[in-house]
Design a protein around this motif. Structure first.
Motif, mmCIF file in Angstrom:
data_model
loop_
_atom_site.group_PDB
_atom_site.id
_atom_site.type_symbol
_atom_site.label_atom_id
_atom_site.label_comp_id
_atom_site.label_asym_id
_atom_site.label_seq_id
_atom_site.Cartn_x
_atom_site.Cartn_y
_atom_site.Cartn_z
ATOM 1 N N SER A 44 0.815 -1.214 0.000
ATOM 2 C CA SER A 44 0.000 0.000 0.000
ATOM 3 C C SER A 44 0.857 1.276 0.000
ATOM 4 O O SER A 44 0.414 2.304 -0.470
ATOM 5 C CB SER A 44 -0.962 -0.005 1.191
ATOM 6 N N HIS A 45 2.105 1.218 0.488
ATOM 7 C CA HIS A 45 2.907 2.437 0.550
ATOM 8 C C HIS A 45 4.089 2.467 -0.413
ATOM 9 O O HIS A 45 4.772 3.476 -0.513
ATOM 10 C CB HIS A 45 3.402 2.691 1.980
ATOM 11 N N ILE B 248 15.754 8.282 6.478
ATOM 12 C CA ILE B 248 15.415 8.808 5.140
ATOM 13 C C ILE B 248 14.273 7.967 4.562
ATOM 14 O O ILE B 248 14.319 6.733 4.614
ATOM 15 C CB ILE B 248 16.637 8.720 4.197
ATOM 16 N N GLU B 249 13.290 8.637 4.016
ATOM 17 C CA GLU B 249 12.152 7.922 3.433
ATOM 18 C C GLU B 249 11.609 8.743 2.261
ATOM 19 O O GLU B 249 11.416 9.959 2.377
ATOM 20 C CB GLU B 249 11.067 7.706 4.505
ATOM 21 N N ALA B 250 11.362 8.042 1.122
ATOM 22 C CA ALA B 250 10.879 8.728 -0.080
ATOM 23 C C ALA B 250 9.357 8.908 -0.068
ATOM 24 O O ALA B 250 8.841 9.860 -0.651
ATOM 25 C CB ALA B 250 11.309 7.950 -1.319
ATOM 26 N N GLY B 251 8.662 7.983 0.592
ATOM 27 C CA GLY B 251 7.199 7.997 0.509
ATOM 28 C C GLY B 251 6.568 9.072 1.374
ATOM 29 O O GLY B 251 7.154 9.523 2.375
ATOM 30 N N ASP B 252 5.338 9.482 0.991
ATOM 31 C CA ASP B 252 4.632 10.523 1.752
ATOM 32 C C ASP B 252 4.220 10.034 3.144
ATOM 33 O O ASP B 252 3.870 10.847 4.009
ATOM 34 C CB ASP B 252 3.383 10.978 0.982
ATOM 35 N N HIS B 253 4.274 8.716 3.346
ATOM 36 C CA HIS B 253 3.907 8.208 4.682
ATOM 37 C C HIS B 253 4.914 8.666 5.742
ATOM 38 O O HIS B 253 4.690 8.456 6.927
ATOM 39 C CB HIS B 253 3.753 6.686 4.683
ATOM 40 N N ILE B 254 6.005 9.289 5.321
ATOM 41 C CA ILE B 254 6.937 9.847 6.314
ATOM 42 C C ILE B 254 6.215 10.896 7.164
ATOM 43 O O ILE B 254 6.498 11.035 8.354
ATOM 44 C CB ILE B 254 8.214 10.434 5.641
#
Ligand SMILES: C[S@@+](CC[C@H](N)C(=O)[O-])C[C@H]1O[C@@H](n2cnc3c(N)ncnc32)[C@H](O)[C@@H]1O
Length: 373
Positions: free
Chosen positions: A55-56, A328-334
């Motif tokens: 989902s992410h 570090i995280e690319a997804g908007d779930h950050i």
């Protein structure tokens, strides 16, 4: 360029970590000057390339493309590691062997530390030919010798503590016995003599061995009840070692069981409890698993980096263990998951490793976003 985003930061109580939104390749390049040689432990849990559509994030790249993406990041991560630092890479059966060969080239085979097997599932998957119940963590050191010199042992388990008994009701508490004779290689003549046990039986050291102490010292130890001759007083003398005098630390083993480190399911359950309104993040790691990694590889105040942050487990655990961290995280779930999770942590959440770490809340973090200019 990394730009601080005030509205997602929570830094009134100080800054323990940085949470960075962006592609990790670009972010790591940006961090390379400031943090070169400064990171004590990298933990990464990249997409495993198992063909899933979570989902992410997507996890279905062509094999060579996936490998080259990982290789590029590993090279950057290696340069960030401190000389006594280590990198821990979660992976499963699909790519582990290819990843091992690639990582050997980047870190050097001489710096390969071990492969940890984590029991990520305790139930049987009956629909498959084999029920796959484990994942791996590949561990590399920047420099094996330097890492081995500083890596922490772990607190003794209850099982080890239970090996200490008290058959003679010694007021000093439980004890274990060790041999009173040692190899005679470097012995001096005063270590060869006869010991008469309380029952009158006479003991000499076996062939090729001598007593650990000279006669005067042995008599003193016997008088102080530090030597055990068995329940009936006739046994070969052994030296009592008391639990109260020991800081029990054990060398970590390579099989990490679910009862200690949690499972994929228990990690998901923790997230679901925190965010009942949020689409659940499919592949979180349990806090207990990351705690074990950080317990071995770091000490309070050390810098930890996770370049595939996901739901923020590494940052949450590092925060509760008083380590500094970069995630570090690319997804908007950050924003939707990681920032919310860390705010809970700062408020003293009751989940994961909170109890065992005695975590009561505090600290803060900065939220940064990567922009091209
Ligand atoms: C397996 S999950 C990590 C789970 C994490 N260990 C946890 O406990 O929640 C992998 C994460 O890496 C992120 N990711 C994948 N490629 C990335 C990239 N190039 N830069 C930054 N993050 C990336 C995905 O969005 C996903 O959240």
């Amino acid at each position: 360029m990394l730009k601080k985003i005030k509205k997602h930061s929570c830094d009134e109580g100080g800054v323990s970590g940085e949470i960075i939104h962006g592609d990790n390749l670009l972010v790591l390049q940006d961090l390379s000057k400031k943090y070169r040689g400064a990171v004590k432990c990298v933990y990464i849990d990249p997409p495993y390339n198992n063909g899933e559509d979570y989902s992410h994030y997507m996890d279905n790249r062509e094999h060579l493309e996936w490998l080259s993406i990982i290789e590029l990041r590993l090279k950057l991560l290696r340069d960030l590691l401190a000389d006594d630092g280590s990198i821990w890479i979660s992976i499963d059966d699909g790519e582990v062997h290819y990843l091992k060969v690639a990582a050997d080239k980047i870190f050097g085979r001489e710096n390969f530390v071990t492969t940890v097997i984590w029991q990520q599932r305790t139930t049987r998957e009956n629909r498959k030919a084999f029920s796959n119940n484990h994942e791996y963590i590949l561990v590399y050191a920047k420099n094996f010798k330097r890492f081995a010199a500083v890596a922490n042992k772990l607190p003794g388990t209850q099982e080890i503590i239970d090996r200490y008994k008290n058959p003679d009701n010694d007021p000093r508490g439980p004890w274990q016995s060790v041999s009173a004779n040692v190899q005679a290689g470097h012995a001096v003549p005063s270590q060869f003599y006869e010991i008469t046990s309380p029952s009158g039986r006479v003991h000499s050291p076996p062939n090729g061995r001598c007593w650990a102490y000279n006669k005067a010292r042995m008599d003193k130890e016997i008088a102080e009840n530090n030597v055990w001759f068995g329940k009936d007083g006739t046994g070969v003398p052994r030296i009592k070692k008391f639990l109260r005098d020991k800081v029990i630390k054990v060398t970590p083993e390579t099989i990490w069981l679910a009862e200690e480190c949690g499972t994929s399911k228990s990690a998901k359950k923790q997230l679901l409890k925190m965010f009942p309104d949020e689409t659940v993040f499919d592949t979180p790691k349990p806090e207990e698993l990351i705690r074990k990694v950080l317990s071995i590889a770091t000490n309070p105040g050390d810098l930890v980096l996770d370049a595939f942050l996901g739901s923020g487990t590494t940052a949450a655990v590092a925060h509760k263990m008083n380590r500094r961290y970069i995630g570090i995280e690319a997804g908007d779930h950050i924003v939707d998951i990681v920032v919310r999770r860390l705010r809970y942590v700062i408020d003293g959440d009751a989940d994961g490793i909170t109890k065992v770490e005695g975590w009561r809340g505090g600290g803060g973090f900065e939220f940064l976003r990567y922009t091209a200019d």
